[in-house]
Design an enzyme around this catalytic site. Structure first.
Site, PDB file in Angstrom:
ATOM      1  N   SER A 205       0.831  -1.201   0.000  1.00  0.00           N
ATOM      2  CA  SER A 205       0.000   0.000   0.000  1.00  0.00           C
ATOM      3  C   SER A 205       0.874   1.262   0.000  1.00  0.00           C
ATOM      4  O   SER A 205       1.778   1.396  -0.819  1.00  0.00           O
ATOM      5  CB  SER A 205      -0.969  -0.043   1.183  1.00  0.00           C
ATOM      6  OG  SER A 205      -1.936   0.974   1.106  1.00  0.00           O
ATOM      7  N   ASP A 370      -8.924  -2.625  -7.050  1.00  0.00           N
ATOM      8  CA  ASP A 370      -8.794  -3.486  -5.861  1.00  0.00           C
ATOM      9  C   ASP A 370      -9.702  -3.043  -4.715  1.00  0.00           C
ATOM     10  O   ASP A 370      -9.525  -3.455  -3.580  1.00  0.00           O
ATOM     11  CB  ASP A 370      -7.336  -3.555  -5.399  1.00  0.00           C
ATOM     12  CG  ASP A 370      -6.812  -2.247  -4.791  1.00  0.00           C
ATOM     13  OD1 ASP A 370      -7.577  -1.261  -4.694  1.00  0.00           O
ATOM     14  OD2 ASP A 370      -5.627  -2.207  -4.414  1.00  0.00           O
ATOM     15  N   HIS A 405      -7.543  -4.614  -1.727  1.00  0.00           N
ATOM     16  CA  HIS A 405      -6.379  -3.824  -1.343  1.00  0.00           C
ATOM     17  C   HIS A 405      -5.767  -4.281  -0.027  1.00  0.00           C
ATOM     18  O   HIS A 405      -4.544  -4.402   0.085  1.00  0.00           O
ATOM     19  CB  HIS A 405      -6.768  -2.346  -1.236  1.00  0.00           C
ATOM     20  CG  HIS A 405      -5.623  -1.436  -0.979  1.00  0.00           C
ATOM     21  ND1 HIS A 405      -4.757  -1.026  -1.968  1.00  0.00           N
ATOM     22  CD2 HIS A 405      -5.171  -0.850   0.161  1.00  0.00           C
ATOM     23  CE1 HIS A 405      -3.827  -0.248  -1.457  1.00  0.00           C
ATOM     24  NE2 HIS A 405      -4.055  -0.119  -0.157  1.00  0.00           N
TER      25      HIS A 405
END
Length: 430
Positions: A205, A370, A405
Site C-alpha cells: 500500500s 482493488d 487492497h
C-alpha cells in the site's frame, strides 16, 4: 493446525516437489541461504510517539499535562486514546503545519514526534487491536516459518504516515531525509549481517510507494550493490486514484479511533501531506468528471477549484508545490521489480455529491480495481515501467482477480501467490 502453519502448508503445496521438501517446516533454509527482507507496511501500521516541550501551547490545559515528561505513545493503540479521554489532544498533536517559506511540513511548535522500533519487523501494528493481520503480520509469520528471524534476516522500516516522500533533488523533506538515511543504513547493515547478500524490499500500500521512492533516491551503483528485488503489493501510485479524493473530502478511517467519525478527524487528516498525494492525475484521468454535483462537475484539471469548494483553500499551495510535481516526475528504479495488484472489485470511479453537501456520504459510480486503487492507475504505472529502457526487462506485473487492497496480504489464496513471488525473488539468481 494453526493458521500460519496452514498457510505455509498451502504455500509449499504449490511448489515443485524438490523445493517443497527443501522448504518444509522441518527443513528450514539455513540463515546463510536467505536474502534479507525489509518490510515496509501500509499507512495505518507505523506507530508514533510524541514529546511535548516548553514552546507547546495546548488549546486546552489538559493537553499540556504531559509536557516535560518525556516520550509517550500517541498513536499505538487507538483504544488507549479513547480510554484516556485524549481524542482532542490527539487531533492537535498529530496535526502538521505547512510552511510555505521552506515548502515543507512540520509539527506544531513544541511538539516533537518519532516513529519507534525502526528496523524491527515486529515494530509496527494496526491501531485496531482486533485486526493485527492488516499490518503484514501473516507475511512476517510465514517468513519466520521458513527460517527468517527478526533483526537477522528480517527487518521492518516504519515511517511517519503524515508525510510523503519528496521528488528527488526538487523538494525538501526533513522527515524523509532522516528516514531515507536510516533506511540506507538498515539495508547496508542487513547486507553485512548476511555475508554481503542483497536485500529484498517488500512494500504494501502506502509502504509500496515509500519503498519505491526510497529506491529512486539512491545512486544506481548503490542500488545494484544492495537491492536484489523490489516487491510492491497494492502500492499507492503517483498516477493517482479516487480513494485519496474521497478521503480528502469526507475524511478517512486510516486515522482509526473507536467511536469517532472520519468527519470528526478530517481537519487533522487534511493537515497531513499524505492527504494531498495520489489525487487523480490529469495525465491518467483527463477531463472525465471525477466528482459530480448539481451545480458543477470536477475533473482532475479542477482540483484547485474543488479544494476551494470543500472549504480547504489552504491546501491549494501545498497541492501545487508538493503533490503535483510527484505526478510529473516518474523514475524507473532500474532494479528487478514485481508489482502485485488485486483487480475485479467494485472500485469508486466517480463521486456524486448531488446537493453539494461535502459533509454527506457520497454516492459512487464504480469501475474496476482493488476496491481502493483504480485499474486505470495500475495500467498506467505498468505502461511507464515497461516502456522505460532501464526497467522493461526487470519488471513483472501480476493481477490477482478478486484480491482486495487490504486482504491481498491476508487471505490464503492471494498470500500463496505473494509468497511465491518472495520465493522467486529470494532464490532465483538475478
Amino acid at each position: 493446525m494453526a493458521a500460519p502453519l496452514r498457510l505455509l502448508a498451502l504455500f509449499l503445496l504449490m511448489l515443485p516437489s524438490p523445493l517443497r521438501k527443501y522448504l518444509s517446516v522441518s527443513h528450514h533454509r539455513p540463515k546463510e541461504a536467505l536474502h534479507p527482507i525489509v518490510l515496509v507496511p501500509g499507512a495505518s501500521c507505523p506507530n508514533i510517539e510524541v514529546r511535548l516541550t516548553e514552546p507547546y501551547m495546548p488549546s486546552v490545559p489538559r493537553c499540556g499535562a504531559m509536557k516535560g515528561t518525556g516520550w509517550f505513545e500517541l498513536w499505538v493503540n487507538a483504544s488507549d486514546v479513547l480510554a484516556h479521554d485524549y481524542v482532542e489532544c490527539f487531533k492537535e498533536q498529530m496535526s502538521l503545519i505547512y510552511d510555505p517559506v521552506s515548502n515543507d511540513y512540520r509539527n506544531l511548535p513544541g511538539v516533537e514526534t518519532r516513529v519507534p522500533n525502526f528496523g524491527s519487523a515486529r515494530g509496527f501494528r494496526d491501531k485496531e487491536p482486533l485486526h493485527p493481520e492488516y499490518c503484514l503480520t501473516v507475511i512476517r509469520e510465514t517468513l519466520e516459518r521458513i527460517g527468517y528471524h527478526d533483526g537477522e534476516t528480517l527487518f521492518g522500516a516504519p515511517y511517519d504516515l503524515r508525510h510523503a516522500p519528496p521528488v528527488p533533488s526538487q523538494q525538501p523533506s526533513e522527515v524523509f531525509s532522516v528516514y531515507f538515511k536510516r533506511m540506507t543504513l538498515l539495508l547496508e547493515d542487513a547486507s553485512k549481517k548476511n555475508k554481503g547478500k542483497k536485500a529484498i524490499i517488500f512494500g504494501h500500500s502506502y509502504g509500496g510507494m515509500v519503498a519505491l521512492e526510497f529506491v529512486n533516491s539512491k545512486p544506481l551503483a548503490w542500488r545494484n550493490k544492495y537491492i536484489k528485488h523490489l516487491i510492491l503489493v497494492a502500492p499507492t501510485l503517483p498516477e493517482g486514484f479516487m480513494e485519496p479524493l474521497r478521503n480528502l473530502i469526507s475524511g478517512t478511517d486510516i486515522l482509526y479511533l473507536p467511536r469517532t467519525s472520519p468527519l470528526y478527524l478530517r481537519p487533522t487528516w487534511r493537515s497531513f501531506e499524505s492527504a494531498l498525494v495520489d489525487l487523480p492525475s490529469q495525465a491518467v484521468f483527463g477531463h472525465e468528471p471525477l466528482l459530480i454535483t448539481k451545480q458543477r462537475n470536477y475533473s482532475a484539471y479542477d482540483i484547485e477549484d474543488l479544494l476551494t469548494a470543500i472549504g480547504f483553500g489552504e491546501g491549494i499551495q501545498p497541492f501545487k508545490r508538493r503533490a503535483v510535481p510527484k505526478t510529473q516526475s516518474f523514475q524507473a528504479p532500474k532494479v528487478p521489480v514485481t508489482c502485485i495488484n488485486g483487480v475485479g472489485n467494485r472500485t469508486p470511479r466517480q463521486l456524486i455529491y448531488w446537493d453539494g453537501d461535502f459533509d454527506a456520504s457520497p454516492e459512487f459510480v464504480y469501475g474496476d480495481g482493488d476496491g481502493k486503487i483504480n485499474l486505470i492507475s495500475m495500467l498506467a504505472f505498468d505502461e511507464k515501467m515497461r516502456q522505460h529502457p532501464g526497467q522493461r526487462k526487470q519488471f513483472k506485473s501480476i493481477k490477482l482477480d478478486g484480491a482486495q487492497h487490504s486482504n491481498i496480504v491476508t487471505v490464503e489464496w492471494a498470500l500463496r501467490r505473494v509468497m511465491q513471488e518472495i520465493h522467486e525473488a529470494n532464490w532465483i539468481s538475478s
